[in-house]
Design a protein around this motif. Sequence first.
Motif, PDB file in Angstrom:
ATOM      1  N   VAL A  30       0.818  -1.207   0.000  1.00  0.00           N
ATOM      2  CA  VAL A  30       0.000   0.000   0.000  1.00  0.00           C
ATOM      3  C   VAL A  30       0.857   1.265   0.000  1.00  0.00           C
ATOM      4  CG1 VAL A  30      -1.984  -1.111   1.068  1.00  0.00           C
ATOM      5  CG2 VAL A  30      -0.216  -0.093   2.524  1.00  0.00           C
ATOM      6  N   HIS A  31       2.153   1.109   0.230  1.00  0.00           N
ATOM      7  CA  HIS A  31       3.095   2.222   0.182  1.00  0.00           C
ATOM      8  C   HIS A  31       4.262   1.819  -0.716  1.00  0.00           C
ATOM      9  CE1 HIS A  31       0.951   4.201   3.407  1.00  0.00           C
ATOM     10  NE2 HIS A  31       1.059   3.104   4.157  1.00  0.00           N
ATOM     11  N   PRO A  32       4.899   2.778  -1.390  1.00  0.00           N
ATOM     12  CA  PRO A  32       6.032   2.420  -2.258  1.00  0.00           C
ATOM     13  C   PRO A  32       7.183   1.828  -1.445  1.00  0.00           C
ATOM     14  CG  PRO A  32       5.791   4.816  -2.054  1.00  0.00           C
ATOM     15  CD  PRO A  32       4.587   4.217  -1.432  1.00  0.00           C
ATOM     16  N   ASP A  33       7.772   0.768  -1.983  1.00  0.00           N
ATOM     17  CA  ASP A  33       8.891   0.091  -1.331  1.00  0.00           C
ATOM     18  C   ASP A  33       9.771  -0.499  -2.429  1.00  0.00           C
ATOM     19  OD1 ASP A  33      10.664  -1.545   0.049  1.00  0.00           O
ATOM     20  OD2 ASP A  33       9.159  -2.232   1.495  1.00  0.00           O
ATOM     21  N   PRO A  34      10.741   0.268  -2.938  1.00  0.00           N
ATOM     22  CA  PRO A  34      11.587  -0.228  -4.039  1.00  0.00           C
ATOM     23  C   PRO A  34      12.311  -1.522  -3.692  1.00  0.00           C
ATOM     24  CG  PRO A  34      11.874   2.141  -3.735  1.00  0.00           C
ATOM     25  CD  PRO A  34      11.060   1.658  -2.580  1.00  0.00           C
ATOM     26  N   GLY A  35      12.715  -1.690  -2.438  1.00  0.00           N
ATOM     27  CA  GLY A  35      13.395  -2.924  -2.061  1.00  0.00           C
ATOM     28  C   GLY A  35      12.481  -4.131  -2.181  1.00  0.00           C
ATOM     29  N   ALA A  36      11.232  -4.005  -1.705  1.00  0.00           N
ATOM     30  CA  ALA A  36      10.280  -5.109  -1.826  1.00  0.00           C
ATOM     31  C   ALA A  36       9.959  -5.375  -3.290  1.00  0.00           C
ATOM     32  CB  ALA A  36       9.003  -4.784  -1.054  1.00  0.00           C
ATOM     33  N   ALA A  37       9.863  -4.310  -4.098  1.00  0.00           N
ATOM     34  CA  ALA A  37       9.597  -4.492  -5.527  1.00  0.00           C
ATOM     35  C   ALA A  37      10.739  -5.261  -6.187  1.00  0.00           C
ATOM     36  CB  ALA A  37       9.412  -3.132  -6.190  1.00  0.00           C
ATOM     37  N   GLU A  38      11.989  -4.922  -5.834  1.00  0.00           N
ATOM     38  CA  GLU A  38      13.140  -5.618  -6.422  1.00  0.00           C
ATOM     39  C   GLU A  38      13.137  -7.084  -6.050  1.00  0.00           C
ATOM     40  OE1 GLU A  38      18.006  -5.151  -6.763  1.00  0.00           O
ATOM     41  OE2 GLU A  38      16.807  -3.668  -5.673  1.00  0.00           O
ATOM     42  N   ARG A  39      12.833  -7.381  -4.817  1.00  0.00           N
ATOM     43  CA  ARG A  39      12.801  -8.789  -4.394  1.00  0.00           C
ATOM     44  C   ARG A  39      11.712  -9.555  -5.143  1.00  0.00           C
ATOM     45  NH1 ARG A  39      13.811  -6.126   0.529  1.00  0.00           N
ATOM     46  NH2 ARG A  39      11.616  -6.160   1.139  1.00  0.00           N
ATOM     47  N   ALA A  40      10.544  -8.944  -5.331  1.00  0.00           N
ATOM     48  CA  ALA A  40       9.459  -9.638  -6.036  1.00  0.00           C
ATOM     49  C   ALA A  40       9.804  -9.838  -7.509  1.00  0.00           C
ATOM     50  CB  ALA A  40       8.167  -8.834  -5.896  1.00  0.00           C
ATOM     51  N   PHE A  41      10.389  -8.817  -8.146  1.00  0.00           N
ATOM     52  CA  PHE A  41      10.790  -8.967  -9.543  1.00  0.00           C
ATOM     53  C   PHE A  41      11.847 -10.065  -9.681  1.00  0.00           C
ATOM     54  CE2 PHE A  41       9.407  -4.519 -11.013  1.00  0.00           C
ATOM     55  CZ  PHE A  41       8.448  -5.027 -11.868  1.00  0.00           C
ATOM     56  N   THR A  42      12.803 -10.069  -8.784  1.00  0.00           N
ATOM     57  CA  THR A  42      13.871 -11.070  -8.852  1.00  0.00           C
ATOM     58  C   THR A  42      13.306 -12.474  -8.683  1.00  0.00           C
ATOM     59  OG1 THR A  42      15.460  -9.468  -7.966  1.00  0.00           O
ATOM     60  CG2 THR A  42      16.058 -11.795  -7.839  1.00  0.00           C
ATOM     61  N   ALA A  43      12.351 -12.636  -7.762  1.00  0.00           N
ATOM     62  CA  ALA A  43      11.724 -13.942  -7.564  1.00  0.00           C
ATOM     63  C   ALA A  43      10.984 -14.401  -8.807  1.00  0.00           C
ATOM     64  CB  ALA A  43      10.772 -13.888  -6.375  1.00  0.00           C
TER      65      ALA A  43
END
Length: 598
Positions: A354-367
Amino acid sequence: MRRIGTIARAAVVLLLCALLAACVDRPAPQQPPPPTTVAAAEPTRLVVGIDALGAGFNPHLLAHQSVVTTALATLVLPSVFRPDATGTLHLDETIATSARVVATDPFTVSYELNVKASWSSNAPIAAEDFVYLWEQMRSQPGVVDAAGYRLITDVRSRAGGKAVDVVFSRPYPQWQQLFSGLLPAHILKDAPGSWTGALAGGLPASGGPFRIVSVDRARGEIQLTRNDQYWATPAALDQIVLRRVDPTTMADGLRVGDVDVALPEASPMVRQALSALGPGVRVQEAPQPVVTDLGMRADGGPVSDPRVRHALAWLLDRAALRAAVAPDALVADAFGLAPAEPGYAPTAPAGAPVHPDPGAAERAFTAAGYVRDADGRWGRDGQPLRLVVGAAAERPQDVRLAEAIAAQLDAAGVGAAVVAPPAVDLFAGGPVPPTPPPTSAPPTPTDAAPGPTPATPSSTGSSAAPTSTPVPAAPGGVQVDLLVLPRVVGGDLGSRLASDYGCPHPTTGVAEPPATPTGFCFPALQPLLYRLLTEPADPATTAAVERVLWAQLPALPLFEPVTLVVSTPAADAATGIGPGPLQTGPMTGAQRWVQPTE
């Protein structure tokens, strides 16, 4: 002989007297006075200022949802049940004198229709109207709240069409939600494209206190007049005019009396224009019966992977998006209830995007197998990630929102192109014409002209030159990965959740029911949705559904738009206008309004 002569002389005297009398002047007969000319009374009317006319007026289509469509459905179309100010449904006895469950196996509801109820075309409001709505709701794409209709197995006519028995495959506790906004089957059932095309320019017949006499898109006006065929209490006003006006014109119109009531969407610009009118103008807030979501295509393409959906959500700054296009809207953090509904509470669990989180986005893309190149662009297997963001051409705010979303994604390394096809095409769920958004958002594209000419969509990105490549125009259109999606709220929560996130199953007569606009179908969720649909409301089941939806993320809730209800003191006295029930809006009860007087 003497006697004969005497008689003759007497006759001559009488004749002479008669001739003399005829020569005497007599007064001429009196002529009747000229008729007195009576000036025809001016029709009583009330002018309502609106932002736009919208794409069309079918209240059962996502593509046609608008403040205007809600108002017209309330005043023109018949409904078996109508909500009161608290949202509680009550039988409308002008349409049906009774409606009740008459059997439980199979579950059957019987409706006795008012014998006086008829369309303005003089055709009766009858069983065929129930059949038409049922058939369309279970078979057409992009409809609103279809799950209850899909439980119906038969609609039977009795008493010459003035009684209806509706048979269900399973018990449906919320059956009173059905058969609102009935449409004139005798006009529409055999008309090609009737479900969308025949209702894009108006409603062809009325079953309520008003009827539509004209829809002038060039001038931006809809004129309603009293329905003289209405069998119940007639409307007090002769006319209601819905008129498109911009904020400045709206304020000036309210000041001089050209506009009596205004229903603009809340924004700082509108509030500033209204502030110049001083304290004499009343401003109320009326949340709209829709939540704006970012729908994510789940049945194909890169966004079909829930890890990618989460990564994209973590890249987006929802607060900035709302501030850019709808700063006065209500923040939405749930898949079911809207912020304006009783009992609403955010359902997003800890760690939800619900809030921007580039680190979480990177982990999800990498997965999901994606990597960033030297320029910071995301891709997989040597191919850059490119997405198509869609918004309905007839909804300017949605187009601006799509452009803002694409800009945020592009800045975060995800290529994005924006397309703005007609709403009917976009919400049907299939490929759409690759139509670019207008270079500058007009007030409402369809108010002035048909949809834009198809062309290759433009890339939208940050202030620097976008690095994404435009989506090529294909003969069959392009598939939209992300779409700005209105989600209708109000009514029964279980029915809405099942309609918005359920997997449509084949039924008798509809072998291939249409999917949702995003194509989302998660089989493990279906038992929970089915329980909400066919059993009394259960908060624990609703909470479980919300958790699954946050994990799967078929859409990202954004905000609930708010309409301002603006009225002068004279209009307040004449109408008593307020926000109205969420489902029917500020013009509920307009048949009782009178003309404002200064």
